[in-house]
Each structure stands twice: as C-alpha cells, then as structure tokens.
Write an enzyme that holds these catalytic residues in place. Structure first.
Site, PDB file in Angstrom:
ATOM      1  N   ASP A   1      26.405  -4.016  31.438  1.00 34.03           N
ATOM      2  CA  ASP A   1      27.495  -4.423  30.542  1.00 34.03           C
ATOM      3  C   ASP A   1      28.558  -5.251  31.280  1.00 34.03           C
ATOM      4  OD1 ASP A   1      28.215  -1.949  31.863  1.00 34.03           O
ATOM      5  OD2 ASP A   1      29.911  -1.755  30.476  1.00 34.03           O
ATOM      6  N   HIS A   2      28.316  -5.538  32.575  1.00 34.26           N
ATOM      7  CA  HIS A   2      29.225  -6.401  33.346  1.00 34.26           C
ATOM      8  C   HIS A   2      28.530  -7.662  33.875  1.00 34.26           C
ATOM      9  CE1 HIS A   2      32.509  -3.309  33.570  1.00 34.26           C
ATOM     10  NE2 HIS A   2      31.481  -2.605  33.146  1.00 34.26           N
TER      11      HIS A   2
ATOM     12  N   HIS B   1      30.708  -5.127  39.650  1.00 33.54           N
ATOM     13  CA  HIS B   1      29.600  -4.203  39.957  1.00 33.54           C
ATOM     14  C   HIS B   1      28.407  -4.536  39.098  1.00 33.54           C
ATOM     15  CE1 HIS B   1      31.400  -2.148  36.518  1.00 33.54           C
ATOM     16  NE2 HIS B   1      30.378  -1.323  36.432  1.00 33.54           N
TER      17      HIS B   1
ATOM     18  N   HIS C   1      37.062  -1.633  30.299  1.00 38.22           N
ATOM     19  CA  HIS C   1      36.819  -0.999  28.987  1.00 38.22           C
ATOM     20  C   HIS C   1      38.122  -0.562  28.331  1.00 38.22           C
ATOM     21  CE1 HIS C   1      32.380  -0.446  29.326  1.00 38.22           C
ATOM     22  NE2 HIS C   1      32.641  -0.451  30.631  1.00 38.22           N
TER      23      HIS C   1
ATOM     24  N   HIS D   1      26.405  -3.066  36.887  1.00 38.79           N
ATOM     25  CA  HIS D   1      26.001  -2.544  35.571  1.00 38.79           C
ATOM     26  C   HIS D   1      25.799  -3.667  34.553  1.00 38.79           C
ATOM     27  CE1 HIS D   1      27.536   1.811  36.392  1.00 38.79           C
ATOM     28  NE2 HIS D   1      26.306   1.610  36.838  1.00 38.79           N
TER      29      HIS D   1
ATOM     30  N   ASP E   1      35.083  -0.868  36.553  1.00 41.21           N
ATOM     31  CA  ASP E   1      35.007   0.486  35.983  1.00 41.21           C
ATOM     32  C   ASP E   1      35.452   1.545  36.985  1.00 41.21           C
ATOM     33  OD1 ASP E   1      34.023  -0.685  33.711  1.00 41.21           O
ATOM     34  OD2 ASP E   1      31.993   0.134  33.885  1.00 41.21           O
TER      35      ASP E   1
ATOM     36  N   HIS F   1      32.078   4.624  41.421  1.00 43.88           N
ATOM     37  CA  HIS F   1      31.399   4.409  40.140  1.00 43.88           C
ATOM     38  C   HIS F   1      29.994   3.869  40.411  1.00 43.88           C
ATOM     39  CE1 HIS F   1      30.918   3.380  35.897  1.00 43.88           C
ATOM     40  NE2 HIS F   1      30.659   2.128  36.235  1.00 43.88           N
TER      41      HIS F   1
HETATM   42 FE    FE Z   1      31.187  -0.788  32.168  1.00 47.34          FE
HETATM   43 ZN    ZN Z   2      30.057   0.340  34.960  1.00 45.75          ZN
END
Ligand code: FE
Ligand code: ZN
Length: 259
Positions: free
Chosen positions: A57-58, A53, A171, A55, A133, A111
């Site tokens: 942080d990915h 996805h 995570h 985001h 996530d 998400h």
């Molecule tokens: Fe994340």
């Molecule tokens: Zn995420």
C-alpha cells in the site's frame, strides 16, 4: 516555497505530493491512478518518487508511475522497492529532484526491518518528516518485522526532532488512535482538546494529518512511556510492574493490538 498535499488512496492511505511550480514528487504511492489523476488535473510533471518501506500500500503504484515518467526512486537500502534507484540509509542527505529541498534519512526499523523516514525543512520556520507507518497521529505502526525495542528506539528518534516538525504519516487512523490514547490517559487535557479538534476535522471530511510533533509528545501514548500516568496505566493493564521504557512500549503496543 514547495507545498504539500495529501492524495487519499484505498480506504485510509495518504500519498503525499510535494509540489514546486509544475514539478511534483510523491511519497509512498501505493496506487498510481489517484496520482496520475492529480498530475493530469494540475498539469504537473512527476520528478521523483520517495518510499518509506516496502509494503504494497506504499509501493504498489511505483511501476505504473515509472511507465508514465522515468524518474529516480528513493527508498530504504535494506528493503526491496520496485524501481528503486537511490538506496538510502541513516544520515544520507539528498536534494529532492524538481522540488529543491534537502532531506535527511533516518533508519526507523520496527514496522518493517528497513523502514526509513525523511526529515527536512520546508522553510526557515517549518520542519517536516515523512514517517510512513512508524508514527501515526496519536499512535504508531504495528510490529510486523521488528522488535518492541527497535520500534521504541525509532519513535524516540522521531520524538527528538524539533517540536514544530509537521509529521506526515501514511494513514488516517487518528480517531481510533485517540480512543485508545484516552483509555491509557483519561485525564490528559491536551488529549481531550486534540480529540475534539480531530472529530471536527473528520466530520468536515478533512485529514487530521499532518500533526505537529510537540502535540504528539503531549498526547501520543507511544511517545510517553516514561510518563507516570502512562506507566501506571500500562502496569494496571499488564497486572505487573513495568520495567522501563521498552517494556512500557511493548505493553502499550500489545494492548492497542487487542483494543
Ligand atoms: Fe501502510
Ligand atoms: Zn506499512
């Protein structure tokens, strides 16, 4: 057979690295630096990037990794992913470049609106799922772009995979998820055993991920919205009757958000 190792990033992210010989593929590289360090240390050649996805942080490491090696980037068709070359949707299959295993795509919105999972087999006896996530060990992701009904459907899709599936999430949230799960189901014996094991793993500095899907079904409250004990806890928390699975999920998700 390929192996899979976690590369910790930021405070609690896991970037998953699949390795076969000298080839390596990373899943959700939110940061390039720790990936480049492992590639250099292990003398590995990057052969692809997989994304669940959009985001940051990915996907935050995609551009720098592509500057290091021009590789195909697999990602969700319905999201904008830096460097994406292979736009994927439900039931698409592909062979992971350099690794040789076949993965199948599941659409698992909730998400984010276009979130996907990758599922497949590492060997005759071991299944795996990269779930980003959407599902966490004993928990699930927050609803940023989707509805409770979508997320509940997406989790049900994952819960229907083989019980021996290893679930690789994005995570290390497990201990906090286990505390919430214990508030929902204080008498769940499997949950108590899982909590002891996870506390031991964390005290040794080890990841609690991947988890086994059969254990998620037995302990993850977000997969257990039709269990009488979970329905009763949700009803007590909401102060009203629960009207089916999606309602149970929505109450649990809102409860966890304020836990
Ligand atoms: Fe994340
Ligand atoms: Zn995420």
């Amino acid at each position: 057979m390929p192996t899979i190792i976690p590369i910790p990033a930021f405070t609690d992210n896991y970037i998953w690295l699949l390795r076969n010989g000298h080839n390596a593929v990373v899943v959700d590289p939110g940061d390039a630096a720790p990936v480049l360090a492992v590639l250099a240390r292990e003398q590995l050649q990057l052969t692809a990037i997989l994304t669940t996805h959009h985001h940051q942080d990915h996907v935050g490491g995609n551009t720098a990794l592509l500057a290091h090696a021009r590789v195909p980037v697999f990602g969700p068709a319905r999201e904008s992913i830096p460097g994406c070359t292979q736009r994927l949707k439900e039931n698409d299959t592909f062979v992971v470049p350099g690794i040789g295993i076949e993965l199948r795509v599941l659409d698992i919105p909730g998400h984010t609106a276009g979130h996907i999972a990758y599922v497949g087999q590492l060997s005759a006896t071991s299944h795996l799922a990269f779930v980003g996530d959407t599902m966490f060990a004993c928990g699930c992701g927050r609803l940023f772009e989707g509805t409770a009904a979508q997320m509940s459907d997406s989790l049900a899709k994952l819960a229907a995979l083989d019980g021996d599936t290893l679930v690789y999430c994005g995570h290390e949230y497990t201990l906090s998820n286990l505390r919430f799960a214990a508030a929902v189901e204080p008498d769940n014996v499997a949950l108590k055993a899982r909590t002891v094991r996870a506390q031991e793993q964390r005290s040794r500095g080890e990841p609690t991920v991947p988890s086994m899907l059969a254990e998620e079904r037995a302990t993850n409250p977000f997969l257990r919205g039709s269990e009488p004990a979970v329905v009763a806890a949700a009803a007590a928390h909401a102060g009203r009757a629960i009207e089916g699975n999606v309602d149970a999920f929505a109450v649990l998700r809102a409860w966890k958000d304020s836990f």
